[in-house]
Design a protein around this motif. Structure first.
Motif, PDB file in Angstrom:
ATOM      1  N   ALA A 330     -50.010  26.150  27.817  1.00  0.00           N
ATOM      2  CA  ALA A 330     -49.779  26.993  28.992  1.00  0.00           C
ATOM      3  C   ALA A 330     -48.426  26.673  29.626  1.00  0.00           C
ATOM      4  O   ALA A 330     -47.723  27.568  30.112  1.00  0.00           O
ATOM      5  CB  ALA A 330     -50.902  26.778  30.001  1.00  0.00           C
ATOM      6  N   ARG A 331     -48.051  25.381  29.610  1.00  0.00           N
ATOM      7  CA  ARG A 331     -46.774  24.982  30.217  1.00  0.00           C
ATOM      8  C   ARG A 331     -45.600  25.583  29.469  1.00  0.00           C
ATOM      9  O   ARG A 331     -44.647  26.081  30.077  1.00  0.00           O
ATOM     10  CB  ARG A 331     -46.658  23.460  30.223  1.00  0.00           C
ATOM     11  N   ARG A 332     -45.643  25.542  28.151  1.00  0.00           N
ATOM     12  CA  ARG A 332     -44.551  26.115  27.365  1.00  0.00           C
ATOM     13  C   ARG A 332     -44.413  27.615  27.622  1.00  0.00           C
ATOM     14  O   ARG A 332     -43.318  28.147  27.731  1.00  0.00           O
ATOM     15  CB  ARG A 332     -44.774  25.831  25.878  1.00  0.00           C
ATOM     16  N   GLN A 333     -45.573  28.242  27.710  1.00  0.00           N
ATOM     17  CA  GLN A 333     -45.554  29.689  27.987  1.00  0.00           C
ATOM     18  C   GLN A 333     -44.975  29.951  29.377  1.00  0.00           C
ATOM     19  O   GLN A 333     -44.154  30.865  29.569  1.00  0.00           O
ATOM     20  CB  GLN A 333     -46.980  30.249  27.892  1.00  0.00           C
ATOM     21  N   GLY A 334     -45.389  29.135  30.364  1.00  0.00           N
ATOM     22  CA  GLY A 334     -44.883  29.308  31.723  1.00  0.00           C
ATOM     23  C   GLY A 334     -43.398  29.016  31.819  1.00  0.00           C
ATOM     24  O   GLY A 334     -42.656  29.714  32.527  1.00  0.00           O
ATOM     25  N   GLN A 353     -47.266  27.969  41.062  1.00  0.00           N
ATOM     26  CA  GLN A 353     -48.401  27.963  40.134  1.00  0.00           C
ATOM     27  C   GLN A 353     -48.311  26.770  39.169  1.00  0.00           C
ATOM     28  O   GLN A 353     -49.305  26.099  38.885  1.00  0.00           O
ATOM     29  CB  GLN A 353     -48.433  29.270  39.341  1.00  0.00           C
ATOM     30  N   HIS A 354     -47.091  26.518  38.710  1.00  0.00           N
ATOM     31  CA  HIS A 354     -46.877  25.413  37.777  1.00  0.00           C
ATOM     32  C   HIS A 354     -47.209  24.076  38.449  1.00  0.00           C
ATOM     33  O   HIS A 354     -47.855  23.206  37.850  1.00  0.00           O
ATOM     34  CB  HIS A 354     -45.434  25.421  37.300  1.00  0.00           C
ATOM     35  N   ASN A 355     -46.772  23.909  39.693  1.00  0.00           N
ATOM     36  CA  ASN A 355     -47.056  22.670  40.419  1.00  0.00           C
ATOM     37  C   ASN A 355     -48.544  22.483  40.661  1.00  0.00           C
ATOM     38  O   ASN A 355     -49.064  21.358  40.602  1.00  0.00           O
ATOM     39  CB  ASN A 355     -46.297  22.652  41.747  1.00  0.00           C
ATOM     40  N   VAL A 356     -49.231  23.596  40.930  1.00  0.00           N
ATOM     41  CA  VAL A 356     -50.683  23.529  41.117  1.00  0.00           C
ATOM     42  C   VAL A 356     -51.355  23.084  39.817  1.00  0.00           C
ATOM     43  O   VAL A 356     -52.277  22.258  39.828  1.00  0.00           O
ATOM     44  CB  VAL A 356     -51.238  24.906  41.561  1.00  0.00           C
ATOM     45  N   GLU A 357     -50.881  23.617  38.697  1.00  0.00           N
ATOM     46  CA  GLU A 357     -51.461  23.258  37.402  1.00  0.00           C
ATOM     47  C   GLU A 357     -51.204  21.783  37.077  1.00  0.00           C
ATOM     48  O   GLU A 357     -52.064  21.104  36.500  1.00  0.00           O
ATOM     49  CB  GLU A 357     -50.877  24.155  36.308  1.00  0.00           C
ATOM     50  N   ILE A 358     -50.005  21.295  37.455  1.00  0.00           N
ATOM     51  CA  ILE A 358     -49.698  19.878  37.235  1.00  0.00           C
ATOM     52  C   ILE A 358     -50.620  19.005  38.075  1.00  0.00           C
ATOM     53  O   ILE A 358     -51.168  17.992  37.593  1.00  0.00           O
ATOM     54  CB  ILE A 358     -48.228  19.577  37.569  1.00  0.00           C
ATOM     55  N   SER A 359     -50.800  19.374  39.330  1.00  0.00           N
ATOM     56  CA  SER A 359     -51.692  18.610  40.211  1.00  0.00           C
ATOM     57  C   SER A 359     -53.117  18.638  39.690  1.00  0.00           C
ATOM     58  O   SER A 359     -53.827  17.613  39.711  1.00  0.00           O
ATOM     59  CB  SER A 359     -51.651  19.191  41.634  1.00  0.00           C
ATOM     60  N   HIS A 360     -53.536  19.804  39.197  1.00  0.00           N
ATOM     61  CA  HIS A 360     -54.885  19.924  38.644  1.00  0.00           C
ATOM     62  C   HIS A 360     -55.045  19.053  37.398  1.00  0.00           C
ATOM     63  O   HIS A 360     -56.083  18.391  37.204  1.00  0.00           O
ATOM     64  CB  HIS A 360     -55.181  21.386  38.306  1.00  0.00           C
ATOM     65  N   THR A 506     -47.153  13.225  34.002  1.00  0.00           N
ATOM     66  CA  THR A 506     -47.045  14.237  35.059  1.00  0.00           C
ATOM     67  C   THR A 506     -45.651  14.202  35.693  1.00  0.00           C
ATOM     68  O   THR A 506     -45.103  15.253  36.050  1.00  0.00           O
ATOM     69  CB  THR A 506     -48.126  14.028  36.132  1.00  0.00           C
ATOM     70  N   ASP A 507     -45.062  13.012  35.826  1.00  0.00           N
ATOM     71  CA  ASP A 507     -43.686  12.928  36.341  1.00  0.00           C
ATOM     72  C   ASP A 507     -42.718  13.608  35.376  1.00  0.00           C
ATOM     73  O   ASP A 507     -41.765  14.285  35.802  1.00  0.00           O
ATOM     74  CB  ASP A 507     -43.271  11.467  36.531  1.00  0.00           C
ATOM     75  N   TYR A 508     -42.985  13.438  34.097  1.00  0.00           N
ATOM     76  CA  TYR A 508     -42.115  14.042  33.079  1.00  0.00           C
ATOM     77  C   TYR A 508     -42.149  15.567  33.151  1.00  0.00           C
ATOM     78  O   TYR A 508     -41.097  16.223  33.132  1.00  0.00           O
ATOM     79  CB  TYR A 508     -42.525  13.558  31.692  1.00  0.00           C
ATOM     80  N   VAL A 509     -43.340  16.153  33.252  1.00  0.00           N
ATOM     81  CA  VAL A 509     -43.418  17.629  33.269  1.00  0.00           C
ATOM     82  C   VAL A 509     -42.830  18.181  34.572  1.00  0.00           C
ATOM     83  O   VAL A 509     -42.230  19.259  34.582  1.00  0.00           O
ATOM     84  CB  VAL A 509     -44.868  18.118  33.063  1.00  0.00           C
ATOM     85  N   LYS A 510     -42.967  17.428  35.662  1.00  0.00           N
ATOM     86  CA  LYS A 510     -42.322  17.849  36.919  1.00  0.00           C
ATOM     87  C   LYS A 510     -40.801  17.821  36.761  1.00  0.00           C
ATOM     88  O   LYS A 510     -40.091  18.725  37.227  1.00  0.00           O
ATOM     89  CB  LYS A 510     -42.735  16.924  38.053  1.00  0.00           C
ATOM     90  N   GLU A 511     -40.310  16.770  36.114  1.00  0.00           N
ATOM     91  CA  GLU A 511     -38.865  16.643  35.913  1.00  0.00           C
ATOM     92  C   GLU A 511     -38.333  17.752  35.021  1.00  0.00           C
ATOM     93  O   GLU A 511     -37.252  18.295  35.266  1.00  0.00           O
ATOM     94  CB  GLU A 511     -38.557  15.283  35.297  1.00  0.00           C
ATOM     95  N   GLN A 512     -39.104  18.110  34.000  1.00  0.00           N
ATOM     96  CA  GLN A 512     -38.679  19.194  33.125  1.00  0.00           C
ATOM     97  C   GLN A 512     -38.563  20.520  33.880  1.00  0.00           C
ATOM     98  O   GLN A 512     -37.661  21.322  33.630  1.00  0.00           O
ATOM     99  CB  GLN A 512     -39.678  19.338  31.966  1.00  0.00           C
TER     100      GLN A 512
END
Length: 522
Positions: A330-334, A353-360, A506-512
């Protein structure tokens, strides 16, 4: 003779050198940057090159427990050291150094390929632990005795050997001597040992080799028997009942008992001792068998715990991996969608939406970890309860057996005292017919002396029984405490590592996401 480092600055393997080498030799590009940001664990590195660094002393390698390949060639190393923790090492290159003596390799039991080419070595030895050695390069050294190669017969998997450049290579029968004594060798000094060489070796050294094989077989038989005895003793120690399967306790009771030795001359005492010995050995043997049975049960309980622990962790990992895989898809698609969106409002919505998904994702993974922690806590508590009950029952049995041993000693003491007093009366009446050594006769000057001698012997025996009981109970309780401490420490370490992994990811995907937003025009 001047050494090479007279003109250069020698160095020691340190943290800075290791970090630099790992960064340079590790993954490059994005993967390398991620690895650096997350932190490179020395314990996960499998290959390391430290050549041409003027290294004089090997150090700081104890964390590299997963290392399989290590290059330390072209340095100025004089001593092989600091490698004990590298138990996974398969390939080691120490060529082009200043090593004068082989050593420091005893823990490298998985080593298959070893290069000591171009050093200052004069004797081939101290390789006994490397039973899986397949390739040995020790050319360009100072090895002069052809017979020193016979040492290598113990390495049954050795197929490639390089000795070129050593003085022994000038011996007239060099090739056929080595082919004879190392009959399974395939390559010598970079060349195939042909059939003609093997035939010549067999013809010249047949009888010597046959005698050598016979002697080796005898030596191996003796080693196997010794190893079997040592393994049995270790099993008995692990069960805390070593030396209880025979007369050891009985003999230890009398070993330092000078009074008992004197009293053994009295009529009737030898038969009393035989009876006491038989009964005490019977009690010890029963305890020994019970100890082995309890050890087997404890061992199974420990294995069951680790099986349950491993299955719980694997199940949790699989569930987490599935969740992360779905999130990554889902992240790659987003991220791809964000890359093509130009409307600022739409960008803000997608970012939210992306941040919500990361938190989830973070909450989901942390909840899974918390569930696993609770599950493993229950498993550890169950183990502690089961093993504690098992040990308590065994300790109670142990105390019962040693109480019976004390009863036997008390009975023996009473009978011995009766014989001693009766002998004293006969001595007083001058009715003693049998000969008595002077030191024994000195015991019978009066009643107090006799009673004190018998009591001293009794006290010595009881002390030996008490000490053996205390030793067994103390060690088994220490074993339990150690088991629980190890399990809790390991679980705490696993939990901390897992939480760190979740945070890093999670820090990595936020940084990306931030990197993408910084490079995208709004």
């Amino acid at each position: 003779m001047s050494r090479i480092y007279d003109t250069i600055e020698p160095s020691v393997v340190n943290e800075e050198m290791l970090q630099k080498a790992i960064v340079e030799q590790g993954p490059q590009g994005v993967a390398g940057r991620i690895a650096q940001e997350e932190g490179i664990e020395f314990g996960e590195v499998t290959q390391l090159r430290l050549e041409f660094l003027n290294i004089l002393k090997i150090d700081h390698l104890w964390q590299f427990t997963a290392l399989t390949k290590l290059q330390l060639d072209n340095n100025i190393i004089e001593k092989i050291e600091g490698l004990d923790s590298l138990v996974s090492l398969v390939w080691l290159d120490l060529s082009f150094n200043n090593i004068e003596k082989i050593g420091g390799l005893d823990k490298l039991v998985n080593l298959q390929d070893l290069s000591l080419f171009n050093n200052r070595i004069s004797v081939i030895d101290n390789l006994d632990a490397l039973l899986g050695l397949q390739i040995l390069s020790i050319g360009n050294n100072f090895i002069s005795e052809l017979d020193s190669v016979i040492y290598l017969r113990r390495f049954k998997d050795l197929r490639t050997l390089n000795l070129a450049g050593n003085p022994l290579c000038n011996e007239e029968n060099y090739n056929i001597f080595i082919a004879a004594y190392l009959e399974d060798l395939v390559y010598l000094d970079y060349r195939l040992l042909d059939e003609k060489t093997h035939e010549a070796a067999f013809a010249k050294y047949q009888y010597v080799i046959e005698e050598k094989k016979h002697n080796e077989a005898q030596e191996q038989k003796a080693k196997d028997e010794k190893k079997k005895i040592e393994e049995e003793l270790q099993l008995h120690k692990d069960a805390f009942v070593e030396h209880l399967n025979g007369p050891h306790l009985y003999e230890s009771m009398f070993a330092d008992d000078a009074e008992a030795t004197k009293l053994a001359f009295l009529t009737g005492v030898p038969a009393l001792l035989d009876s006491f010995r038989t009964q005490l050995v019977t009690q010890c043997s029963q305890l020994f068998e019970a100890g082995l049975t309890q050890h087997w049960k404890r061992d199974n309980e420990v294995k069951t715990f680790y099986t349950c622990h491993r299955e719980a962790v694997i199940d949790n990992q699989e569930r987490s991996a599935k969740i992360v895989a779905e999130f990554e898809s889902a992240r790659r698609q987003g991220m791809n969608e964000l890359h093509h969106v130009t409307d600022p409002d739409m960008v803000d919505a997608l970012v939210d939406q992306h941040n919500v998904e990361i938190s989830h994702l973070y909450e989901t993974l942390m909840n899974l970890e918390l569930q696993l922690v609770d599950q493993l806590e229950d498993v550890i508590k169950d183990f502690e309860r089961n093993i504690s009950d098992m040990i308590s029952a065994f300790v109670e049995h142990v105390q019962g057996v040693f109480a019976q041993c004390r009863d036997l000693e008390n009975h023996h003491h009473e009978k011995l005292l009766e014989i001693a007093v009766a002998t004293l009366e006969r001595v007083a009446k001058n009715e003693l017919e049998e000969e008595m050594p002077d030191d024994v006769r000195m015991l019978f000057v009066d009643k107090d002396t006799v009673i004190n001698a018998v009591s001293a012997s009794h006290d010595t025996h009881l002390l030996k029984i008490d000490n053996r009981e205390d030793d067994l109970v103390t060690r088994i309780n220490a074993w339990l405490a150690g088991q629980m401490r190890t399990m809790n420490v390991n679980e705490g370490s696993r939990n901390r590592k897992r939480i760190s992994e979740i945070l890093n990811y999670t820090d990595y995907v936020k940084e990306q996401l931030e990197i993408l937003l910084c490079h995208e025009p709004l």
